[in-house]
Structures are given as C-alpha cells and as structure tokens.
Scaffold this motif. Structure first.
Motif, short mmCIF file in Angstrom:
data_model
loop_
_atom_site.label_atom_id
_atom_site.label_comp_id
_atom_site.label_asym_id
_atom_site.label_seq_id
_atom_site.Cartn_x
_atom_site.Cartn_y
_atom_site.Cartn_z
N ASN A 69 0.82 -1.22 0.00
CA ASN A 69 0.00 0.00 0.00
C ASN A 69 0.85 1.27 0.00
OD1 ASN A 69 -2.35 1.68 0.31
ND2 ASN A 69 -1.82 1.87 2.47
N PHE B 99 -2.99 -3.41 -4.55
CA PHE B 99 -2.18 -2.30 -4.07
C PHE B 99 -0.81 -2.20 -4.75
CE2 PHE B 99 -5.30 -2.93 -0.75
CZ PHE B 99 -5.66 -1.63 -0.44
N HIS C 171 -6.32 3.35 -6.52
CA HIS C 171 -5.96 3.44 -5.11
C HIS C 171 -7.08 4.06 -4.29
CE1 HIS C 171 -3.23 4.84 -1.66
NE2 HIS C 171 -3.15 3.52 -1.67
N SER D 269 0.59 -4.70 5.29
CA SER D 269 0.92 -4.80 3.87
C SER D 269 2.41 -5.08 3.77
CB SER D 269 0.57 -3.49 3.14
OG SER D 269 0.63 -3.64 1.75
#
Length: 553
Positions: free
Chosen positions: A57, A311, A328, A361
């Motif tokens: 991300n 992502f 996004h 992430s």
C-alpha cells in the motif's frame, strides 16, 4: 510435492479452483492448529482480525503529511492529493502537534469517523531493517515474525498458538474447542499459521453452507494405510487436512446459519465514483460481514485473516485528470467503509468488546512517483488498528520527506512491535508465549508501543473523544441576560446548533452551516425569554450532544 508448495496449491487442487464463501475464497484453519489450541485453553474470548493489503500500500497517499505538503507535492506532482478544493485531503485531527499533522485520503472518511469515535489508532512508518522489496519474500517475513535474513518454516501465529495448544492436531476438535482456531480468507494458505512441524492449519471454504455441500459431494474414501516412505508421509499429511475439513464442514454451516448481521447496518458493495471496473466491487466488505455473522453464531475462532488486493500500483494508481480518484482511491474507500460497517455491526451485535482489527501490507511505495501515474516498491508505510478497546491516536510522527533513503521513507517502528503489542496486551499472552513468537524483544520497555486501552471502562476512547468534540455548559447558567455557548469540532463539517424547549420545539437556531475544525463561541441573549429550562443541542455528521440552560428573571 513438498508441504510448502502444497499449501499454495491445495485450494485449487481440491476443487479445480478456489472454493468460495459468499463469492469469497476462504481458508479456515484446521481444528488442530495452534490457533485452535489457543481458543480451547484461552481464559478470554478475544478475537484478532488481520486485514492483509496485498501488493504494498502507498502510505504517503493514504496519510498526507500536511506539515510537509510542499515537499510532498514536489515528490509526486502527478499523483499528489490536493490540500484544497472539493476532493481535498481530510484533516484528521486539529489537536495534534505540527509534526503529527496529517490528512486522510478524501475517500477514507469512514476511518475519520472511527478515529473521532476513539476506535482507531495509527502507527506511522512501519517496516523492518533491510526491507525486502519482493512481494513473496516480504510477506513471508511479516508472517514469519523474523528478520530479513531469517528463513523459518513456521509463522508467528502458528507458534503462538502452538504454545497454548501443544497437542495439535491429535486432540482437536474437542468439546472445549469444536471450531477452527483460525479462518483465513483467500485462495492460498499463508505462512503465518504454520507450526514448527509444518502442519498447515487451514481449510478452504466458500460460505459455510456451500462448503458443507461441497465436502459431502466429494465421496473419496481414504486408503486404509500409506507406505512408510517420504511420499507416504506427504500423502498422510494431505489426508489429515482433508479429514479436518470434513470435521469442520457441518459445524461451520451450523454457526453461519445460526448467526446474523445487524439489519440496520449496510455493508458497502461498490465504489461510488469513477474507477476501473476491476476495482469497483468492495471485496473486503463481504469478508468482514461473514466474520461478524460467524461470531454472532457463537464461533470460538480466535484469529481471522481477510485479504484485499490491488495495491501494487506501478501504473495508473490515480486518474490522470484527478489524482484523488482511481484504483488506489477505490481500494482505500473499500477499507474505510467496510471497517466502519464492521465496527457498527459488532456494536449492534454486542460483540464490539471482543474484537480488535489490524491492517498489514508487505511494504509501502517510493516517496517519489513515477511517470506512469504510479509508485514503485518502497519501504515503510502506516498500519491501522481498530476496535472499541484500542488506545486511539497516532504513534510516531510524519515521515521526514527531506530525509529519504534512495527515495524511500525511513521506518520508525518494526512490524513486530505492532504485532507484539497486540499479542501481549490484547490476546494476553504470557512471557513464554511471547518468546515463542519471537516478539519478546519488541515489547521490552525501550521498544514497547501501547495499542490497547482500558477494556473495561474504555476511558481512553472517552477522554479522546471529549478532547476533540465537546459542548460546554452555558456560561453563565442560570442566565437572565447574555450567556455563551462554547463548542469544538474536529473536522470541517456541517454544524447545527439550536435551542429547544422541554417539549422539543425549536426556540432559536444559532448555527446551521459548514464550519472548519476548531473551537467556537456563540453569544445568546435570553433577556426576553420565558423563565424555565431549555435544551441546547449540537449536531454534526457523526456526533451530537446536549446541555441544559436555565433562564431566570
């Protein structure tokens, strides 16, 4: 086929495709996993939900450093979120010091509401030393609970639960723990739930009812014995997984059908603005909705893992005509609105005190954007923690955009500090268990971060909210002439401030307009009002409060 490879292929091998639950592919941890042991012997009924953001991300467009906006814009002029206008970044908290002043992406207003309710914490710039920028390797490191140069066949969740349930898989399910110890959503099994002996702890399901029907439609009788060879042992390992799947099928269907979601809560289905068709549907919301329903049905599962992908935004992260929209944006909206609905659902189901949720992430993105309206693999990024019993606020400061490492954000916190805090303070692990997870070092006084508030009184959340949104008593009160009404809001929103009589009829409208975050004072002349008691009421998007005003001669 070795066990690691099988784990990546098992859900597909079992059905020719991922098994789905409400359109979702899910891995339910096998009942004899370490997670199951934890559920069986745990002295609490607390649950941890992990949301994995697949692909890495972009933390810098998720949390915009307002105190460094000019530098932020210089680094990524083609994807920077505006600080002014209709789709400007949303100021998170005007009470924070300058080095923590941040704004959320404009499609994350659901998270803003959770923050203002005292139900969200943010940990800034999380990573690990010598960050590996390979998707697969970095995910393994986060799940492994180790350093960049370590290679383990087990994950921190599996080791944690194995410490509490040492007799897996032979003694499970049992009367004390009839349910899977963990449920993993997705079409592959993560390293995180592996024990040291390599036994996997997940089964793949669609929805519990469909999973039950699928299991019962496949009538394959296992062999009476297998050869005492390497391949025979591997076959026995696979047969054990199948057996566990069969054992849990009926139980999962029973709990799912017994449970429910709150009828007043609407889980979001689609991104309402412009975005590519592939990311319009909210894939996270039905996962969280299913988890809430299973918990409502009485499932004793301790750890859930949900996933949302998309992502890895090397190109077209944003729309060329508007950086606040695109791939996004849709993903951040999905997380924010799904989490808002999940928390509301848990609240109305009476489960909010039991559940804590954390995002992860594998890495962040580079501070400098590329020429394709995207961002390349980077290092540190924020983590979010949600729950009624979270200690709300921000841990850490904004990343220093003038002190980058090869266009990468330097990390302030190790990911094991976050997981370690939750395992120790939320799941209430003892010192021996913390050693098994490899988190002991990261909860020592010099590294410990606090993410859990007071689970009994929620005093942290209450004090947090009262410092950001308040309506003070009128002064003077009682009043015969002039009196003042003072209030504070924590974001730019529409404010209605009015005075009502005791029957609820409107006496005077003091404010009915959009206002910026800050403290306000309204002067009210009651010299010609009737003697009696009145109600001063303030209402914003997500907050309302009242106070009494007594008028005398």
């Amino acid at each position: 086929m070795n066990r690691r490879l099988f784990l990546k292929k098992a859900p597909v091998a079992a059905t020719g495709g991922a098994m789905m639950l409400n359109g979702l592919s899910i891995q339910a941890m096998a009942q004899h996993s370490p997670l199951q042991s934890l559920a069986a012997s745990s002295a609490n009924d607390r649950v941890l939900v992990i949301i994995q953001l697949h692909g890495g991300n972009d933390g810098l467009n998720t949390l915009i450093p307002i105190n460094q906006y000019a530098r932020y814009y210089d680094l990524r002029p083609n994807i920077a979120i505006a600080d002014k206008g209709r789709r400007a970044a949303v100021l998170l908290d005007s009470t924070l010091p300058d080095e923590q002043q941040i704004a959320l992406h404009p499609d994350m207003y659901g998270m803003k509401e959770l923050y203002d309710q005292g139900k969200m914490a943010i940990v800034q710039s999380v990573a690990y030393d010598n960050m590996n920028l390979s998707h697969f390797r970095s995910r393994d490191i986060w799940f492994m609970g180790g350093d960049y140069d370590e290679y383990k066949d087990s994950g921190w969740i599996g080791r944690y639960l194995d410490q509490l349930f040492p007799d897996y898989p032979d003694s499970y399910p049992n009367e004390g723990m009839p349910d899977p110890l963990g449920i993993e959503v997705g079409n592959s099994v993560s390293l995180g739930f592996h024990r040291d002996n390599g036994i996997p702890t997940s089964i793949a399901i669609n929805n519990p009812s469909q999973f039950y029907n699928l299991i019962n439609s496949v009538g394959v009788d296992p062999p009476e014995s297998v050869a005492n060879t390497f391949y025979g042992h591997e076959l026995q390992w696979i047969l054990d997984i199948e057996q566990k799947s069969n054992q849990y099928a009926g139980r999962l269907r029973e709990l799912y059908e017994k449970g429910s979601n709150s009828p007043g809560v609407q889980y979001p289905e689609r991104y309402p603005l412009s975005a590519p068709a592939s990311v319009v549907r909210n894939g996270l919301a039905p996962q969280l909705q299913m988890i809430a329903r299973l918990l409502s049905g009485g499932i004793q599962t301790k750890i859930f893992l949900a996933r949302i992908g998309g992502f890895d935004t090397h190109a077209s992260q944003v729309e060329a005509y508007d950086a606040s929209m695109g791939v996004h944006s849709a993903k951040l909206y999905h997380i924010a609105e799904a989490m808002k609905a999940f928390q509301e659902d848990l609240k109305f189901l009476g489960l909010e005190n039991r559940v804590m949720t954390v995002t992860m992430s594998e890495f962040g993105r580079r501070a400098k954007s590329n020429g394709s309206y995207g961002t390349d693999h980077g290092t540190a990024a924020p983590m979010f923690v949600f729950g009624r019993n979270v200690k709300p606020g921000i841990i850490g400061t904004n990343p220093d955009l003038n002190d980058l490492s090869r266009n990468n954000i330097k990390h302030q916190y190790d990911y094991r500090q976050v997981f370690g805090s939750l395992v120790q303070d939320w799941m209430q692990a003892d010192s021996a268990t913390m050693e098994r997870t490899n988190f002991s070092e990261y909860v020592e006084p010099d590294k410990k971060i606090t993410l859990v508030g007071d689970p009994v009184t929620s005093v942290d959340a209450v004090q947090f909210r009262q410092a950001r949104y308040y309506l003070k008593p009128c002064s003077p009160n009682p009043a015969a002439g002039l009196t003042q009404v003072q209030y504070r809001i924590n974001s730019r929103e529409w404010v209605q401030l009015e005075v009502l009589d005791v029957t609820g009829n409107l006496v005077k409208q003091l404010v009915d307009q959009e206002q910026s975050a800050g403290e306000y004072t309204q002067t009210l002349d009651v010299s010609d009002w009737k003697i009696g008691t009145y109600i001063v009421k303030i209402k914003t998007t997500g907050w309302q409060e009242t106070t009494k005003l007594i008028v005398t001669q």
